[in-house]
Design a protein around this motif. Structure first.
Motif, short mmCIF file in Angstrom:
data_model
loop_
_atom_site.label_atom_id
_atom_site.label_comp_id
_atom_site.label_asym_id
_atom_site.label_seq_id
_atom_site.Cartn_x
_atom_site.Cartn_y
_atom_site.Cartn_z
N ILE A 160 0.71 -0.77 0.53
CA ILE A 160 -0.30 -0.25 -0.12
C ILE A 160 1.13 0.87 0.01
O ILE A 160 1.82 0.98 1.49
CB ILE A 160 -0.61 -0.24 1.17
CG1 ILE A 160 -1.99 -1.18 0.91
CG2 ILE A 160 -2.08 1.43 0.91
CD1 ILE A 160 -3.04 -0.83 -0.01
N ILE A 175 -8.22 5.33 -3.99
CA ILE A 175 -9.04 5.65 -2.22
C ILE A 175 -8.71 6.90 -2.44
O ILE A 175 -7.29 6.97 -1.37
CB ILE A 175 -9.84 4.29 -0.98
CG1 ILE A 175 -9.70 3.19 -2.28
CG2 ILE A 175 -10.47 5.20 -0.56
CD1 ILE A 175 -10.16 2.00 -1.21
N LYS A 284 -3.45 3.62 -2.52
CA LYS A 284 -2.95 3.40 -3.52
C LYS A 284 -2.71 1.92 -3.66
O LYS A 284 -1.69 1.39 -2.61
CB LYS A 284 -2.18 3.76 -4.64
CG LYS A 284 -2.16 5.67 -4.74
CD LYS A 284 -1.43 6.27 -5.32
CE LYS A 284 -1.28 7.45 -5.70
NZ LYS A 284 -0.51 8.93 -6.20
N LEU A 290 -3.78 -7.09 -5.98
CA LEU A 290 -5.53 -6.81 -4.76
C LEU A 290 -6.03 -8.14 -4.49
O LEU A 290 -6.98 -8.30 -3.67
CB LEU A 290 -6.48 -6.71 -6.11
CG LEU A 290 -6.46 -5.44 -6.60
CD1 LEU A 290 -7.97 -5.01 -6.78
CD2 LEU A 290 -6.40 -3.87 -5.09
N GLN A 296 -5.90 -6.68 0.56
CA GLN A 296 -7.86 -6.42 0.70
C GLN A 296 -8.77 -6.27 1.86
O GLN A 296 -8.88 -5.03 1.67
CB GLN A 296 -8.43 -8.45 0.20
CG GLN A 296 -8.13 -8.66 -1.90
CD GLN A 296 -8.31 -10.35 -1.03
OE1 GLN A 296 -8.96 -10.38 0.02
NE2 GLN A 296 -8.70 -10.59 -2.83
N LEU A 299 -8.03 -2.17 2.28
CA LEU A 299 -8.36 -1.37 1.20
C LEU A 299 -10.07 -1.44 1.68
O LEU A 299 -10.58 -0.63 1.11
CB LEU A 299 -8.41 -2.18 -0.26
CG LEU A 299 -7.43 -2.01 -0.77
CD1 LEU A 299 -6.96 -2.58 -2.46
CD2 LEU A 299 -6.83 -0.48 -0.68
N ARG A 303 -12.51 1.56 2.19
CA ARG A 303 -13.22 2.36 1.72
C ARG A 303 -14.06 1.86 3.19
O ARG A 303 -15.76 3.22 2.73
CB ARG A 303 -13.60 1.32 1.10
CG ARG A 303 -12.89 1.14 -0.13
CD ARG A 303 -13.06 0.23 -1.84
NE ARG A 303 -12.34 -0.15 -2.78
CZ ARG A 303 -12.04 -1.05 -2.91
NH1 ARG A 303 -11.87 -1.70 -1.77
NH2 ARG A 303 -10.82 -0.87 -4.39
#
Length: 348
Positions: A160, A175, A284, A290, A296, A299, A303
Motif C-alpha cells: 500500500i 482511494i 494506492k 488485489l 484486500q 482497502l 473504503r
C-alpha cells in the motif's frame, strides 16, 4: 577481476534469498551507507553480502566508490529479477494465508512525509482498525517522496502507498482520503514578512526567489500563473520549510505543517485567500496485488471509513441547508407579521 561461475548450482537456500534481499535494499536506498539503518547491518557487513552474491552469480552487480553507487547492466537485471521473485514469494504467502483465519507475514506500506501532522487524516483510523484486526502481521513502514512511493507501489515493493493523486494509472487502484491545502509562505527575515498583503503586488512576488516541490503539477501551474522564480528544489516538504525559515525563499507549505511555525511568528502566509493549492491524497495499491488478503483487508477498511466520511459530510450539508431554509422561512414570517402589525408570530 574474473568471477567464478557458481550460479546457484544446487538448491536455492535461505542464505541466497537473504543476499538478494540485502542487494535489493541497497539499490532501493541508493547505496551501502543509506542501507545500514534499513538493514540493521554495518556497511562492511552489507558490502560482504553483496560481494558474496556477486561471487555466486559470477557478475559484478554494482559500482561503488568515490564516484558513488551505480548498478551495472547485469545488476539491473538481477535487481528486476529479484523484485519479481520476491513478489512471487509474497503471492505464495498470501495464498497460503487464505487457509488461516488470521493473516501472518510482513505488510509493507509507504507514506509521503509530514502526513502525521494533519489532524483530519482518515489514515489514523484506518491504521488503527487494520492493526487491531490483524495482530499477527508485522508492519514495515516507509517514508518517501511521492514519486518514490508511487514507483514502489507500481513495482509491488509496497503493498500500500499513500501519496498525491496524480495522472490516472490503470495499474493502480486509488482511494482518496484527504484534500490538503497549501499556502505560499515567507520567513520572518524575508523582505515581504512585514508588508501588508494589500501592498504586496504581483511584481514584488515575481522578483522573489522560490523553493519548489519537485513533483507537484498544481504548484508548477501556480508558479507559471504568478510568474514566480524557482531557484531551489526539494522533493521533501521539510526541505521547503527549511529554506522558508532561512528567510530568503518563498515556498508552498501545507497548512497543518505550517501551523506551529505560524503560531510563533516564524513564518506567514502571503495572500492566503487568493494564493493556495489543493492536493488530493490517496491510498494506492497495484491491481496485481488485489488478490493478496493483506491488501484486500486494508482497502476494505479504507473504503468503509471513506464511505462513512462521505455519509457524514452529506448529512451535515443537508442539515445546513435545512437550517438555512428554516431561518429564511422564519425571517419571511417576521416580515409578514410586522406588516400586519402583529408583534408575536406565535399569535398566528
Amino acid at each position: 577481476m574474473s568471477w567464478p561461475h557458481r550460479i546457484f548450482a544446487n538448491q536455492f537456500t535461505d542464505f541466497e534469498l537473504k543476499l538478494l534481499r540485502v542487494f535489493r535494499t541497497v539499490v532501493d536506498c541508493g547505496g551501502f551507507s543509506p542501507a545500514e539503518v534499513e538493514l540493521g547491518l554495518t556497511k562492511s557487513a552489507i558490502s560482504k553480502h553483496v560481494t558474496d552474491l556477486e561471487i555466486r552469480l559470477g557478475v559484478r552487480l554494482c559500482e561503488r566508490g568515490r564516484s558513488g553507487f551505480a548498478l551495472t547492466p547485469e545488476g539491473q537485471v538481477v535487481y528486476d529479477s529479484t523484485t519479481q521473485l520476491l513478489v512471487a514469494l509474497e503471492e505464495f504467502r498470501s495464498r497460503v494465508n487464505t487457509f488461516h483465519s488470521e493473516l501472518v507475514g510482513t505488510f509493507y506500506i509507504g507514506f509521503i512525509e509530514n502526513l502525521v501532522t494533519n489532524e483530519n487524516l482518515l489514515l489514523h483510523q484506518i491504521m488503527s482498525d487494520y492493526v487491531k484486526a490483524h495482530p499477527g502481521l508485522t508492519l514495515k513502514l516507509v517514508i518517501g517522496s511521492g514519486s518514490e512511493i508511487d514507483r514502489a507501489v507500481q513495482e509491488r515493493r509496497l503493498h500500500i502507498g499513500v501519496s498525491m493523486v496524480s495522472d490516472r494509472c490503470t495499474k493502480v487502484v486509488s482511494i482518496p482520503v484527504l484534500k490538503e491545502t497549501s499556502y505560499l509562505f515567507c520567513g520572518r527575515d524575508h523582505e515581504l514578512y512585514r508588508i501588508d498583503d494589500s501592498a504586496i503586488t504581483s511584481g514584488m512576488l515575481s522578483r522573489c526567489t522560490l523553493v519548489q516541490h519537485g513533483y507537484s503539477a498544481a504548484e508548477t501551474s501556480l508558479i507559471t500563473k504568478l510568474d514566480l522564480k524557482p531557484r531551489a528544489t526539494s522533493h521533501q516538504t521539510e526541505g521547503i520549510l527549511f529554506l522558508v525559515l532561512a528567510g530568503r525563499h518563498l515556498g508552498f507549505l501545507p497548512s497543518h505543517m505550517a501551523k506551529p511555525w505560524e503560531a510563533v511568528g516564524a513564518i506567514r502566509a502571503i495572500h492566503p485567500s487568493e494564493i493556495k493549492k489543493e492536493t488530493q491524497i490517496a491510498i494506492k495499491a497495484q491491481r496485481a496485488s488485489l488478490s493478496n488478503p493483506m491488501v484486500q483487508s486494508f482497502l476494505s477498511i479504507a473504503r468503509k471509513h471513506n464511505n462513512e466520511r462521505k455519509t457524514a459530510s452529506s448529512d451535515s450539508l443537508r442539515h445546513q441547508r435545512i437550517g438555512v431554509a428554516t431561518n429564511r422561512t422564519q425571517g419571511d414570517l417576521r416580515v409578514a407579521t410586522a406588516r400586519l402589525g402583529i408583534a408575536d408570530p406565535a399569535l398566528l
